[in-house]
Design a protein around this motif. Structure first.
Motif, PDB file in Angstrom:
ATOM      1  N   PHE A 115       0.782  -1.211   0.058  1.00  0.00           N
ATOM      2  CA  PHE A 115      -0.010   0.134  -0.008  1.00  0.00           C
ATOM      3  C   PHE A 115       0.854   1.232   0.148  1.00  0.00           C
ATOM      4  CE2 PHE A 115      -3.608  -2.544   2.194  1.00  0.00           C
ATOM      5  CZ  PHE A 115      -4.412  -2.390   1.250  1.00  0.00           C
ATOM      6  N   PHE A 116       0.201   2.302  -0.346  1.00  0.00           N
ATOM      7  CA  PHE A 116       0.993   3.387  -0.330  1.00  0.00           C
ATOM      8  C   PHE A 116       0.366   4.411   0.661  1.00  0.00           C
ATOM      9  CE2 PHE A 116       1.814   1.653  -4.372  1.00  0.00           C
ATOM     10  CZ  PHE A 116       3.212   1.841  -4.614  1.00  0.00           C
ATOM     11  N   GLN A 117       1.352   5.163   1.547  1.00  0.00           N
ATOM     12  CA  GLN A 117       0.624   6.222   2.387  1.00  0.00           C
ATOM     13  C   GLN A 117       1.367   7.380   2.634  1.00  0.00           C
ATOM     14  OE1 GLN A 117       1.924   3.500   5.984  1.00  0.00           O
ATOM     15  NE2 GLN A 117       1.932   5.493   6.763  1.00  0.00           N
ATOM     16  N   ASP A 118       1.083   8.405   3.210  1.00  0.00           N
ATOM     17  CA  ASP A 118       1.492   9.872   3.447  1.00  0.00           C
ATOM     18  C   ASP A 118       1.623  10.128   1.952  1.00  0.00           C
ATOM     19  OD1 ASP A 118       1.689   9.282   5.980  1.00  0.00           O
ATOM     20  OD2 ASP A 118       3.967   8.546   5.893  1.00  0.00           O
ATOM     21  N   ILE A 119       0.800  10.531   1.258  1.00  0.00           N
ATOM     22  CA  ILE A 119       1.000  10.792  -0.337  1.00  0.00           C
ATOM     23  C   ILE A 119       1.021  12.425  -0.397  1.00  0.00           C
ATOM     24  CG2 ILE A 119      -0.548  10.861  -2.331  1.00  0.00           C
ATOM     25  CD1 ILE A 119      -1.590   8.077  -1.324  1.00  0.00           C
ATOM     26  N   LYS A 120       2.258  12.756  -0.915  1.00  0.00           N
ATOM     27  CA  LYS A 120       2.572  14.038  -1.180  1.00  0.00           C
ATOM     28  C   LYS A 120       1.745  14.620  -2.444  1.00  0.00           C
ATOM     29  CE  LYS A 120       6.833  13.874   1.053  1.00  0.00           C
ATOM     30  NZ  LYS A 120       7.851  12.787   0.388  1.00  0.00           N
ATOM     31  N   SER A 121       1.842  13.962  -3.543  1.00  0.00           N
ATOM     32  CA  SER A 121       1.122  14.456  -4.696  1.00  0.00           C
ATOM     33  C   SER A 121       0.772  13.073  -5.305  1.00  0.00           C
ATOM     34  CB  SER A 121       2.201  15.161  -5.510  1.00  0.00           C
ATOM     35  OG  SER A 121       3.414  14.426  -5.894  1.00  0.00           O
ATOM     36  N   VAL A 122      -0.160  13.345  -6.565  1.00  0.00           N
ATOM     37  CA  VAL A 122      -0.752  12.219  -7.147  1.00  0.00           C
ATOM     38  C   VAL A 122      -0.656  12.727  -8.689  1.00  0.00           C
ATOM     39  CG1 VAL A 122      -2.343  11.473  -5.494  1.00  0.00           C
ATOM     40  CG2 VAL A 122      -3.104  12.916  -7.102  1.00  0.00           C
ATOM     41  N   ASP A 123      -0.622  11.572  -9.510  1.00  0.00           N
ATOM     42  CA  ASP A 123      -0.564  11.875 -10.892  1.00  0.00           C
ATOM     43  C   ASP A 123      -1.964  12.787 -11.279  1.00  0.00           C
ATOM     44  OD1 ASP A 123       0.414  10.126 -13.738  1.00  0.00           O
ATOM     45  OD2 ASP A 123      -0.811  11.280 -13.842  1.00  0.00           O
ATOM     46  N   ASN A 124      -1.610  13.604 -12.375  1.00  0.00           N
ATOM     47  CA  ASN A 124      -2.870  14.645 -12.751  1.00  0.00           C
ATOM     48  C   ASN A 124      -4.095  13.767 -13.324  1.00  0.00           C
ATOM     49  OD1 ASN A 124      -1.905  16.968 -12.154  1.00  0.00           O
ATOM     50  ND2 ASN A 124      -0.853  17.406 -14.125  1.00  0.00           N
ATOM     51  N   ASP A 125      -3.569  12.645 -13.897  1.00  0.00           N
ATOM     52  CA  ASP A 125      -4.742  11.642 -14.457  1.00  0.00           C
ATOM     53  C   ASP A 125      -5.681  11.062 -13.398  1.00  0.00           C
ATOM     54  OD1 ASP A 125      -3.758  12.243 -16.695  1.00  0.00           O
ATOM     55  OD2 ASP A 125      -2.921  10.107 -17.058  1.00  0.00           O
ATOM     56  N   LEU A 126      -5.086  11.073 -12.102  1.00  0.00           N
ATOM     57  CA  LEU A 126      -6.033  10.473 -10.938  1.00  0.00           C
ATOM     58  C   LEU A 126      -6.975  11.262 -10.560  1.00  0.00           C
ATOM     59  CD1 LEU A 126      -5.260   7.648  -9.857  1.00  0.00           C
ATOM     60  CD2 LEU A 126      -3.851   8.641  -8.231  1.00  0.00           C
ATOM     61  N   VAL A 127      -6.742  12.532 -10.495  1.00  0.00           N
ATOM     62  CA  VAL A 127      -7.481  13.648  -9.770  1.00  0.00           C
ATOM     63  C   VAL A 127      -9.070  13.524 -10.274  1.00  0.00           C
ATOM     64  CG1 VAL A 127      -7.817  16.183  -9.395  1.00  0.00           C
ATOM     65  CG2 VAL A 127      -5.543  15.382  -9.634  1.00  0.00           C
ATOM     66  N   PRO A 128      -9.170  13.527 -11.477  1.00  0.00           N
ATOM     67  CA  PRO A 128     -10.610  13.231 -11.752  1.00  0.00           C
ATOM     68  C   PRO A 128     -11.170  12.084 -11.344  1.00  0.00           C
ATOM     69  CG  PRO A 128      -9.208  13.460 -13.732  1.00  0.00           C
ATOM     70  CD  PRO A 128      -8.492  13.772 -12.658  1.00  0.00           C
ATOM     71  N   VAL A 129     -10.526  10.973 -11.398  1.00  0.00           N
ATOM     72  CA  VAL A 129     -10.832   9.672 -11.029  1.00  0.00           C
ATOM     73  C   VAL A 129     -11.250   9.665  -9.438  1.00  0.00           C
ATOM     74  CG1 VAL A 129     -10.443   7.207 -10.713  1.00  0.00           C
ATOM     75  CG2 VAL A 129      -9.689   8.611 -12.709  1.00  0.00           C
ATOM     76  N   LEU A 130     -10.634  10.325  -8.617  1.00  0.00           N
ATOM     77  CA  LEU A 130     -10.635  10.456  -7.286  1.00  0.00           C
ATOM     78  C   LEU A 130     -11.900  11.327  -7.119  1.00  0.00           C
ATOM     79  CD1 LEU A 130      -7.138  10.920  -6.053  1.00  0.00           C
ATOM     80  CD2 LEU A 130      -8.625   9.136  -5.571  1.00  0.00           C
ATOM     81  N   LYS A 131     -12.014  12.364  -7.670  1.00  0.00           N
ATOM     82  CA  LYS A 131     -13.260  13.308  -7.646  1.00  0.00           C
ATOM     83  C   LYS A 131     -14.498  12.610  -7.729  1.00  0.00           C
ATOM     84  CE  LYS A 131     -12.179  18.088  -8.053  1.00  0.00           C
ATOM     85  NZ  LYS A 131     -11.680  19.151  -8.859  1.00  0.00           N
TER      86      LYS A 131
END
Ligand SMILES: [Zn+2]
Length: 214
Positions: A104-120
């Motif tokens: 797993f990944f934690q303490d996330i400082k930044s994410v890929d731009n492609d991920l932003v709309p999917v998360l939203k």
């Protein structure tokens, strides 16, 4: 899936010579799956290192009681069993190594731009949020009732934590979903290897899923 790289126009011939492929509809160069060593392309990968998550794009799902309002709230965590990372190399020289141990990944400082709309769209409670404790923005789970940050230390680090993992239990017996993405995605985050220990094989650390040697 291919990995996107950021190639300036005047370096396109060099990238092409190394095997990069141009994807016209999104106007980006990519490294195809057939290329195992991505280090020749590192000038066009994130210079500070991080992790590149290859398919399947796993999302662990859980829930917890909000520490502030005491209501139940959902949690997600990005998981992977196939990724490149620079996390365990000295920062002086960024080298990308491939791993196939589930994490797993934690303490996330930044994410890929492609991920932003999917998360939203699917996980709006996982947000880029200002942390007063850390005095900076981080990507974290927030409570769906009171919007308070549900800190990663509680979610991952202790036995009983929603995403705490014992040897070999990563992503098993968990609600895991897949993200639909066209390209591999980037995360600047800490890798949570749970109870996996490391062995030093001489040229850096590797995950080792056997017993922990004292
Ligand atoms: Zn709450």
């Amino acid at each position: 899936m291919p990995i996107k790289i950021n190639v300036p126009f005047n370096q396109k011939d060099e990238a092409k010579k190394l095997g990069a492929v141009w994807i016209p509809d999104v106007k980006t160069w990519v490294i195809s799956d057939s290329i195992e060593n991505i280090n020749p392309f590192k000038a066009w990968l994130p210079p500070g290192g991080g992790s590149i998550i290859k398919y399947p794009y796993l999302v662990g799902k859980s829930d917890r009681t909000c520490w502030k309002c005491h209501k139940e709230t959902p949690l997600i965590a990005f998981g992977s069993k196939n990724y490149f990372t620079t996390a365990f190399n000295p920062p002086r020289e960024v080298l990308w190594d491939k791993y196939d141990v589930p994490v797993f990944f934690q303490d996330i400082k930044s994410v890929d731009n492609d991920l932003v709309p999917v998360l939203k769209k699917h996980f709006p409670f996982f947000q880029d949020t200002y942390s007063k404790t850390l005095k900076k923005n981080v990507w974290v789970n927030t409570c769906i009732h009171c919007q308070t940050i549900q800190g990663d230390d509680y979610n991952f680090d202790n036995p009983g934590s929603p995403f705490y993992s014992l040897n070999g239990s990563f992503l098993q017996n968990r609600k895991t979903e897949l993200l639909q993405l066209r390209f591999d995605y980037y995360l600047d985050a800490v890798i949570n290897e749970g109870d996996y220990s490391y062995i030093d094989d001489g040229d850096g650390f590797r995950f080792y899923d056997g017993p922990t040697y004292q």
